[in-house]
Design a protein around this motif. Sequence first.
Motif, PDB file in Angstrom:
ATOM      1  N   PHE A  37       0.803  -1.222   0.000  1.00 15.30           N
ATOM      2  CA  PHE A  37       0.000   0.000   0.000  1.00 15.30           C
ATOM      3  C   PHE A  37       0.838   1.275   0.000  1.00 15.30           C
ATOM      4  O   PHE A  37       0.292   2.357  -0.164  1.00 15.30           O
ATOM      5  CB  PHE A  37      -0.929  -0.006   1.216  1.00 15.30           C
ATOM      6  CG  PHE A  37      -1.711  -1.272   1.368  1.00 15.30           C
ATOM      7  CD1 PHE A  37      -2.726  -1.588   0.481  1.00 15.30           C
ATOM      8  CD2 PHE A  37      -1.411  -2.179   2.378  1.00 15.30           C
ATOM      9  CE1 PHE A  37      -3.440  -2.765   0.608  1.00 15.30           C
ATOM     10  CE2 PHE A  37      -2.124  -3.360   2.513  1.00 15.30           C
ATOM     11  CZ  PHE A  37      -3.138  -3.649   1.621  1.00 15.30           C
ATOM     12  N   GLU A  38       2.145   1.163   0.181  1.00 19.87           N
ATOM     13  CA  GLU A  38       2.989   2.348   0.318  1.00 19.87           C
ATOM     14  C   GLU A  38       4.095   2.423  -0.732  1.00 19.87           C
ATOM     15  O   GLU A  38       4.821   3.412  -0.778  1.00 19.87           O
ATOM     16  CB  GLU A  38       3.625   2.372   1.713  1.00 19.87           C
ATOM     17  CG  GLU A  38       2.609   2.426   2.842  1.00 19.87           C
ATOM     18  CD  GLU A  38       3.256   2.240   4.209  1.00 19.87           C
ATOM     19  OE1 GLU A  38       4.491   2.056   4.238  1.00 19.87           O
ATOM     20  OE2 GLU A  38       2.536   2.261   5.207  1.00 19.87           O
ATOM     21  N   THR A  39       4.217   1.412  -1.546  1.00 17.91           N
ATOM     22  CA  THR A  39       5.330   1.357  -2.506  1.00 17.91           C
ATOM     23  C   THR A  39       4.988   2.126  -3.774  1.00 17.91           C
ATOM     24  O   THR A  39       3.897   1.979  -4.334  1.00 17.91           O
ATOM     25  CB  THR A  39       5.659  -0.105  -2.836  1.00 17.91           C
ATOM     26  OG1 THR A  39       6.078  -0.753  -1.628  1.00 17.91           O
ATOM     27  CG2 THR A  39       6.768  -0.208  -3.869  1.00 17.91           C
ATOM     28  N   GLY A  40       5.926   2.911  -4.224  1.00 16.48           N
ATOM     29  CA  GLY A  40       5.726   3.722  -5.419  1.00 16.48           C
ATOM     30  C   GLY A  40       5.840   2.925  -6.709  1.00 16.48           C
ATOM     31  O   GLY A  40       6.260   1.765  -6.714  1.00 16.48           O
ATOM     32  N   PRO A  41       5.475   3.538  -7.823  1.00 18.05           N
ATOM     33  CA  PRO A  41       5.445   2.850  -9.123  1.00 18.05           C
ATOM     34  C   PRO A  41       6.828   2.390  -9.572  1.00 18.05           C
ATOM     35  O   PRO A  41       7.836   3.041  -9.323  1.00 18.05           O
ATOM     36  CB  PRO A  41       4.883   3.906 -10.074  1.00 18.05           C
ATOM     37  CG  PRO A  41       4.205   4.900  -9.199  1.00 18.05           C
ATOM     38  CD  PRO A  41       4.966   4.923  -7.925  1.00 18.05           C
ATOM     39  N   ARG A  42       6.825   1.259 -10.248  1.00 16.05           N
ATOM     40  CA  ARG A  42       8.015   0.731 -10.910  1.00 16.05           C
ATOM     41  C   ARG A  42       7.650   0.545 -12.385  1.00 16.05           C
ATOM     42  O   ARG A  42       7.341  -0.563 -12.834  1.00 16.05           O
ATOM     43  CB  ARG A  42       8.454  -0.592 -10.274  1.00 16.05           C
ATOM     44  CG  ARG A  42       8.926  -0.473  -8.822  1.00 16.05           C
ATOM     45  CD  ARG A  42      10.103   0.476  -8.702  1.00 16.05           C
ATOM     46  NE  ARG A  42      10.743   0.471  -7.397  1.00 16.05           N
ATOM     47  CZ  ARG A  42      10.388   1.208  -6.364  1.00 16.05           C
ATOM     48  NH1 ARG A  42       9.324   2.009  -6.449  1.00 16.05           N
ATOM     49  NH2 ARG A  42      11.072   1.180  -5.233  1.00 16.05           N
ATOM     50  N   PRO A  43       7.651   1.633 -13.156  1.00 21.49           N
ATOM     51  CA  PRO A  43       7.146   1.578 -14.536  1.00 21.49           C
ATOM     52  C   PRO A  43       7.996   0.742 -15.477  1.00 21.49           C
ATOM     53  O   PRO A  43       7.523   0.350 -16.544  1.00 21.49           O
ATOM     54  CB  PRO A  43       7.135   3.054 -14.962  1.00 21.49           C
ATOM     55  CG  PRO A  43       8.136   3.721 -14.077  1.00 21.49           C
ATOM     56  CD  PRO A  43       8.061   3.008 -12.771  1.00 21.49           C
ATOM     57  N   GLY A  44       9.233   0.451 -15.094  1.00 21.68           N
ATOM     58  CA  GLY A  44      10.086  -0.331 -15.982  1.00 21.68           C
ATOM     59  C   GLY A  44       9.786  -1.812 -15.977  1.00 21.68           C
ATOM     60  O   GLY A  44      10.266  -2.559 -16.846  1.00 21.68           O
ATOM     61  N   ILE A  45       8.994  -2.257 -15.021  1.00 17.27           N
ATOM     62  CA  ILE A  45       8.681  -3.687 -14.918  1.00 17.27           C
ATOM     63  C   ILE A  45       7.414  -3.988 -15.712  1.00 17.27           C
ATOM     64  O   ILE A  45       6.344  -3.447 -15.432  1.00 17.27           O
ATOM     65  CB  ILE A  45       8.502  -4.096 -13.443  1.00 17.27           C
ATOM     66  CG1 ILE A  45       9.782  -3.814 -12.655  1.00 17.27           C
ATOM     67  CG2 ILE A  45       8.124  -5.563 -13.348  1.00 17.27           C
ATOM     68  CD1 ILE A  45      11.011  -4.538 -13.155  1.00 17.27           C
ATOM     69  N   PRO A  83      10.197 -11.071 -23.698  1.00 20.01           N
ATOM     70  CA  PRO A  83      10.953  -9.908 -24.176  1.00 20.01           C
ATOM     71  C   PRO A  83      10.539  -8.644 -23.406  1.00 20.01           C
ATOM     72  O   PRO A  83       9.385  -8.510 -23.010  1.00 20.01           O
ATOM     73  CB  PRO A  83      10.551  -9.816 -25.650  1.00 20.01           C
ATOM     74  CG  PRO A  83       9.224 -10.506 -25.737  1.00 20.01           C
ATOM     75  CD  PRO A  83       9.259 -11.591 -24.703  1.00 20.01           C
ATOM     76  N   PRO A  84      11.487  -7.775 -23.137  1.00 20.31           N
ATOM     77  CA  PRO A  84      12.879  -7.743 -23.602  1.00 20.31           C
ATOM     78  C   PRO A  84      13.863  -8.443 -22.676  1.00 20.31           C
ATOM     79  O   PRO A  84      15.060  -8.153 -22.712  1.00 20.31           O
ATOM     80  CB  PRO A  84      13.171  -6.249 -23.669  1.00 20.31           C
ATOM     81  CG  PRO A  84      12.390  -5.686 -22.521  1.00 20.31           C
ATOM     82  CD  PRO A  84      11.129  -6.509 -22.452  1.00 20.31           C
ATOM     83  N   GLY A  85      13.403  -9.348 -21.817  1.00 23.86           N
ATOM     84  CA  GLY A  85      14.303 -10.078 -20.950  1.00 23.86           C
ATOM     85  C   GLY A  85      14.257  -9.640 -19.505  1.00 23.86           C
ATOM     86  O   GLY A  85      13.358  -8.903 -19.078  1.00 23.86           O
ATOM     87  N   PRO A  86      15.251 -10.081 -18.714  1.00 22.68           N
ATOM     88  CA  PRO A  86      15.243  -9.856 -17.258  1.00 22.68           C
ATOM     89  C   PRO A  86      15.102  -8.406 -16.832  1.00 22.68           C
ATOM     90  O   PRO A  86      14.555  -8.127 -15.767  1.00 22.68           O
ATOM     91  CB  PRO A  86      16.596 -10.432 -16.821  1.00 22.68           C
ATOM     92  CG  PRO A  86      16.921 -11.469 -17.859  1.00 22.68           C
ATOM     93  CD  PRO A  86      16.388 -10.917 -19.147  1.00 22.68           C
ATOM     94  N   LYS A  87      15.587  -7.464 -17.628  1.00 18.49           N
ATOM     95  CA  LYS A  87      15.550  -6.056 -17.214  1.00 18.49           C
ATOM     96  C   LYS A  87      14.130  -5.525 -17.059  1.00 18.49           C
ATOM     97  O   LYS A  87      13.924  -4.475 -16.431  1.00 18.49           O
ATOM     98  CB  LYS A  87      16.308  -5.200 -18.217  1.00 18.49           C
ATOM     99  CG  LYS A  87      15.678  -5.141 -19.604  1.00 18.49           C
ATOM    100  CD  LYS A  87      16.501  -4.305 -20.556  1.00 18.49           C
ATOM    101  CE  LYS A  87      15.868  -4.222 -21.953  1.00 18.49           C
ATOM    102  NZ  LYS A  87      16.691  -3.429 -22.885  1.00 18.49           N
ATOM    103  N   ALA A  88      13.137  -6.243 -17.609  1.00 13.89           N
ATOM    104  CA  ALA A  88      11.744  -5.814 -17.485  1.00 13.89           C
ATOM    105  C   ALA A  88      10.932  -6.742 -16.586  1.00 13.89           C
ATOM    106  O   ALA A  88       9.703  -6.662 -16.563  1.00 13.89           O
ATOM    107  CB  ALA A  88      11.096  -5.740 -18.867  1.00 13.89           C
ATOM    108  N   CYS A  89      11.616  -7.610 -15.829  1.00 11.42           N
ATOM    109  CA  CYS A  89      10.926  -8.639 -15.046  1.00 11.42           C
ATOM    110  C   CYS A  89      11.053  -8.384 -13.545  1.00 11.42           C
ATOM    111  O   CYS A  89      12.095  -7.946 -13.056  1.00 11.42           O
ATOM    112  CB  CYS A  89      11.509 -10.009 -15.368  1.00 11.42           C
ATOM    113  SG  CYS A  89      11.204 -10.544 -17.077  1.00 11.42           S
ATOM    114  N   GLY A  90       9.982  -8.691 -12.827  1.00 11.42           N
ATOM    115  CA  GLY A  90       9.980  -8.561 -11.379  1.00 11.42           C
ATOM    116  C   GLY A  90       9.408  -9.793 -10.710  1.00 11.42           C
ATOM    117  O   GLY A  90       8.527 -10.464 -11.256  1.00 11.42           O
ATOM    118  N   VAL A  91       9.921 -10.092  -9.543  1.00  9.17           N
ATOM    119  CA  VAL A  91       9.429 -11.203  -8.728  1.00  9.17           C
ATOM    120  C   VAL A  91       8.795 -10.620  -7.477  1.00  9.17           C
ATOM    121  O   VAL A  91       9.436  -9.844  -6.752  1.00  9.17           O
ATOM    122  CB  VAL A  91      10.570 -12.165  -8.343  1.00  9.17           C
ATOM    123  CG1 VAL A  91      10.029 -13.324  -7.507  1.00  9.17           C
ATOM    124  CG2 VAL A  91      11.283 -12.686  -9.586  1.00  9.17           C
TER     125      VAL A  91
END
Length: 339
Positions: free
Chosen positions: A39-47, A73-81
């Motif tokens: 509820f407090e975490t800001g946006p991560r638009p790259g994911i 695509p485009p690979g790990p740089k756009a991925c989140g766990v």
Amino acid sequence: MCCPYPKFRAFDGSRGRSKPADRDAMEEANQEILLGSLFETGPRPGIRHITIGSFDGVHRGHQEVLSRLLALPPGPKACGVVTFEPHPLTVICPERSPPRLTTPAQKVRLLAASGAALVFVVRFDRKLSELSPEAFFEWVVRIFPHLQTVVVGQDFRFGRDAAGDVGRLREIGTRMDFAVRIVPPLLDNGSRVASSRIRQAIRERRFDDAERWLGRSYAVVGQVAPGEGIGRRIGTPTANLTDIAQLLPPEGVYACRARIPEEFPAVANYGRRPTLGSGSSPRLEVHLLGFAGDLDRREIEVSHWHFLREEKRFASLEELRAQIAADVVEARNHFALAR
């Protein structure tokens, strides 16, 4: 921390101020470890692509999900766990909460090792547990406004009372404009690789099975606490491990490896020390072969478990000393043959 798992400090998730202890390595890999509230975490638009789960053990089934995620695509740089701490059942129904296969730090390190750009450890609390499946994903897409894909296992459940399943996730994805990819279970000899199956293998001392399903040796982490010095007096000083949050195998004597972070062959005794009359609570003690030094307050990771014998009462300390010497020889022989 001596073992190769990062520690973290508290931070304001809305500002994204998260840094692991090995921050240089993470920054070089352009990765972020984020701990905080949904509820407090800001946006991560790259994911653009995420997976969500408890991931206790980060076993080969979990690794298959991660592999499918990172292939997008485009690979790990756009991925989140996205994972949770503590385990959701600890909050929802503590009596059903399973014993852990990984500490929080172990889990994060293993997830980060996948190469995903973000590992988001969500603080699981009562407020989060009360969200409906739809409300949960409304918060998810606020954090990931460019979300394109959610990758999960076939048994994924979410939302209050675990009301959301993969079918409902697909419906939500259609409404919120993201795709859903379901990864089928990973099978071994016809049975699903699962955390529950690994726990059962450890309880039955089937360490080879546990290692095969984990993709690595099962490792328990504890902190050395001051002992009574009996082991040192009989020539086999031991490290008394406390603060163990993970599942331990049945009581007994084991050959193992101990990392501090240097790795040593070792003999571990998990039990009640009947010869010494030390009480009814089992404890884990580890004798590191070839180590000389002070281990007090250090952290030790114990892995590569191999059962040697059951714990037993001896008539004297001399008999105990002789048996320990035999255990050391057997442990050395085991690891020599295992090379």
